[in-house]
Design an enzyme around this catalytic site. Structure first.
Site, PDB file in Angstrom:
ATOM      1  N   SER A 187       0.816  -1.230   0.000  1.00 52.19           N
ATOM      2  CA  SER A 187       0.000   0.000   0.000  1.00 52.19           C
ATOM      3  C   SER A 187       0.844   1.271   0.000  1.00 52.19           C
ATOM      4  CB  SER A 187      -0.943   0.036   1.209  1.00 52.19           C
ATOM      5  OG  SER A 187      -1.659  -1.159   1.313  1.00 52.19           O
ATOM      6  N   ARG A 188       2.065   1.183  -0.498  1.00 56.23           N
ATOM      7  CA  ARG A 188       2.987   2.322  -0.548  1.00 56.23           C
ATOM      8  C   ARG A 188       3.401   2.816   0.837  1.00 56.23           C
ATOM      9  NH1 ARG A 188       3.296   0.250  -4.855  1.00 56.23           N
ATOM     10  NH2 ARG A 188       3.038   1.276  -6.874  1.00 56.23           N
TER      11      ARG A 188
END
Ligand SMILES: Cc1cc2nc3c(=O)[nH]c(=O)nc-3n(C[C@H](O)[C@H](O)[C@H](O)COP(=O)(O)O)c2cc1C
Length: 220
Positions: free
Chosen positions: A198-199
């Site tokens: 999710s970065r």
């Protein structure tokens, strides 16, 4: 130069999640160069291609940052070494400005390391020792190529190589060219980046203060 009609796939849709590993405070040795050695060893064990390749950035004489790949040829607690032509563009830039950065990227491990520091030449003896360990063709190449200078064509380079090959034909130990040798980067800041889902990547940064390394976490 040739014209190409190829089109590039839409890069806006190229993405993947980073799921391989995590990076927690305390996972890495206190000295970031020991940590770099650890991550480089992981990459070498994975058979990463050119695991020791790093992007070296210097400041051009006109004030533009300029980057190229070089191969790290030694890591100690005091820094990272590489070898090059002292009269190359990078060599001339380093003469003017000793502040540089370097970064490693190991795609299979989803890891990046960024280094900021100052740079200086290593001793002539250390450069001699490394030069003598190189293959003979590379040694001749170091004499033959005026790195970063404009040459007329490929032939000029090959003729130069043949000229030095002939010159050293009966020379057992080819001497190191005076314009070729090593540099060492002395780091002041080193960041370790581990890709996460999710970065929400992990970033731990070490910076040198009063000769001590201090670590902090950065937002991704
Ligand atoms: C994988 C790879 C490894 C390289 N290793 C070196 C190296 O160790 N030393 C070097 O001088 N150039 C190396 N080069 C070439 C440099 O990227 C660059 O073309 C050259 O040093 C000239 O740079 P300059 O004109 O900015 O000085 C390498 C290039 C690649 C792609």
């Amino acid at each position: 130069m040739t014209n190409s009609k190829n089109t590039i796939d839409d890069v806006t849709t190229l993405r993947r999640d980073y799921l391989q590993k995590t990076l927690h405070e305390g996972d890495l040795p206190q000295n970031p160069m020991d940590a770099l050695s650890l991550w480089l060893t992981d990459a070498i064990h994975l058979d990463a291609t050119d695991a020791n390749a790093m992007t070296l950035s210097t400041m051009s004489l006109e004030g533009y940052p300029t980057s190229r790949i070089v191969l790290a040829r030694g890591i100690s607690q005091s820094g990272v070494r590489f070898f090059t032509n002292y009269n190359s563009s990078k060599g001339l830039e380093i003469e003017q400005n000793q502040k540089v950065s370097a970064s490693f990227f190991w795609q299979q491990l989803e890891r990046q390391i960024r280094i900021q520091g100052t740079i200086s030449k290593i001793s002539a003896k250390e450069s001699d020792d490394y030069f003598s360990s190189r293959p003979r063709e590379s040694q001749i190449g170091a004499w033959a190529s005026p790195q970063s200078k404009i040459i007329k064509n490929r032939e000029e380079l090959e003729i130069s190589f043949q000229k030095f090959a002939k010159q050293f034909e009966n020379t057992k130990v080819i001497p190191r060219p005076p314009h070729w040798g090593g540099y060492q980067i002395f780091p002041i800041k080193v960041e370790f980046w581990q890709g996460r889902t999710s970065r929400l990547h992990d970033r731990l940064e070490a910076h040198l203060q009063n000769e001590q390394w201090h670590w902090q976490r950065l937002a991704p």
